[in-house]
Design a protein around this motif. Sequence first.
Motif, PDB file in Angstrom:
ATOM      1  N   ALA A 248      13.465  63.331 -12.775  1.00 27.96           N
ATOM      2  CA  ALA A 248      12.721  64.519 -13.217  1.00 27.96           C
ATOM      3  C   ALA A 248      13.470  65.292 -14.302  1.00 27.96           C
ATOM      4  O   ALA A 248      13.702  66.490 -14.174  1.00 27.96           O
ATOM      5  CB  ALA A 248      12.433  65.430 -12.028  1.00 27.96           C
TER       6      ALA A 248
ATOM      7  N   HIS B  29       9.883  60.210 -12.196  1.00 27.56           N
ATOM      8  CA  HIS B  29       9.228  61.510 -12.327  1.00 27.56           C
ATOM      9  C   HIS B  29       8.016  61.567 -11.417  1.00 27.56           C
ATOM     10  O   HIS B  29       7.243  60.601 -11.318  1.00 27.56           O
ATOM     11  CB  HIS B  29       8.791  61.744 -13.777  1.00 27.56           C
ATOM     12  CG  HIS B  29       8.555  63.199 -14.086  1.00 27.56           C
ATOM     13  ND1 HIS B  29       9.533  64.029 -14.580  1.00 27.56           N
ATOM     14  CD2 HIS B  29       7.448  63.973 -13.951  1.00 27.56           C
ATOM     15  CE1 HIS B  29       9.042  65.233 -14.748  1.00 27.56           C
ATOM     16  NE2 HIS B  29       7.787  65.237 -14.365  1.00 27.56           N
TER      17      HIS B  29
ATOM     18  N   ASP C 100       4.927  67.206 -10.297  1.00 28.29           N
ATOM     19  CA  ASP C 100       6.020  68.082 -10.716  1.00 28.29           C
ATOM     20  C   ASP C 100       5.464  69.286 -11.459  1.00 28.29           C
ATOM     21  O   ASP C 100       4.753  69.150 -12.455  1.00 28.29           O
ATOM     22  CB  ASP C 100       6.983  67.320 -11.627  1.00 28.29           C
ATOM     23  CG  ASP C 100       8.283  68.070 -11.877  1.00 28.29           C
ATOM     24  OD1 ASP C 100       8.298  69.307 -11.759  1.00 28.29           O
ATOM     25  OD2 ASP C 100       9.288  67.408 -12.190  1.00 28.29           O
TER      26      ASP C 100
ATOM     27  N   TRP D 167       6.116  62.629  -4.621  1.00 29.99           N
ATOM     28  CA  TRP D 167       7.337  63.053  -5.307  1.00 29.99           C
ATOM     29  C   TRP D 167       8.602  62.932  -4.457  1.00 29.99           C
ATOM     30  O   TRP D 167       8.749  63.569  -3.432  1.00 29.99           O
ATOM     31  CB  TRP D 167       7.135  64.468  -5.779  1.00 29.99           C
ATOM     32  CG  TRP D 167       8.298  65.245  -6.256  1.00 29.99           C
ATOM     33  CD1 TRP D 167       8.605  66.517  -5.898  1.00 29.99           C
ATOM     34  CD2 TRP D 167       9.291  64.855  -7.202  1.00 29.99           C
ATOM     35  NE1 TRP D 167       9.715  66.947  -6.555  1.00 29.99           N
ATOM     36  CE2 TRP D 167      10.158  65.939  -7.354  1.00 29.99           C
ATOM     37  CE3 TRP D 167       9.540  63.685  -7.910  1.00 29.99           C
ATOM     38  CZ2 TRP D 167      11.252  65.881  -8.208  1.00 29.99           C
ATOM     39  CZ3 TRP D 167      10.621  63.638  -8.755  1.00 29.99           C
ATOM     40  CH2 TRP D 167      11.454  64.728  -8.895  1.00 29.99           C
TER      41      TRP D 167
END
Length: 345
Positions: free
Chosen positions: A180, A305, A309, A335
């Motif tokens: 991320a 990622h 997010d 995630w």
Amino acid sequence: METEREIMSRGRRRTHTKFSFGVVRLVLSVGVLACVYQSVQPPPPKMFTAVTSPRIKLRDGRHLAYKELGAPREEAKFKMIYIHGFDSCMHDSFFFHNLSPALLEELKICIVSFDRPGYGESDPDPNRTPRSIAFDIEELADELGLGPKFYVIGFSMGGQIIWSCLHYIPHRLAGAAMVAPVVNYWWRNLPAKLSKEALSLMLPRDQWMLRVAHYAPWLTFWWNTQRWFSIASYISCDPSILSFQDKEIFSRLGFNDLNQAYARKQGEYESLHRDLMIGYGHWEFDPLDVQNPFKNSNGSVHLWHGDEDMFVPVSLQRFIISKLPWVRYHGLTDWLRPFLSFSYG
């Protein structure tokens, strides 16, 4: 009729009155400017006397605090440097909280985590740039004897720093991983429309914080400490910027209030505020221009990622990856759960 003397006397009084008002305005203006100047000036770093972690001394005299996990450096086959994210420290590492030291020793893996400049017990760097942090990492590796090549792993703002490592010290890398990584909305190769759309997804107060950090970095301290407007959620740790998945598992990554107090022990300016000014400022290079350092397949670069997010819109990450096919992209619908499944089931 007024005599000539009376007319001259009245003129002198008017001149004196205008002069007096002019002096008052000047004094008030200077006073206001002085107050404004004082309000935008950041305080010096807070001093701390007790150093609780080992530190290395850099060539410019600064110190970097670090900690190690796994096999001894001398015996390790795989040597990794972990780069922490925004408002965190070397203790905020998934590896230190979720990986078995015995397993790391068996696999001959040594992981070094360090406080970035201005965080925890690492000295601040008032001249910090995307370039300087890459060479700090290289010097850390040399001081610890990690060998000619080592791996780098970065999370969030630490993931953004991986781009600097790939650009400035590619010859020292055995491999790289970003989890991320933060994206600078003003990198020159990002389409303006895409960046604008991505930025608009953030809370208004966070948009303003990033704009100040980019366009008026000298106002960053004032903006993040003033009481006229809402403080950015990044600074106030507002959970509303976390997705459901983040809220569910964030604590499992090792982040806690004690670590935050340690991370901010030198004050917020040299840690959080300077992070914003560097991360969202004007870069000397654009990550989309970075060349593949492993053209001979002697290493690889990975980027994870999460689709949900809320810190970094996934649209920007996907665009970057589309221009850098040598970066292996791992999109996560749920995630970070894959990172935790082997530890928590």
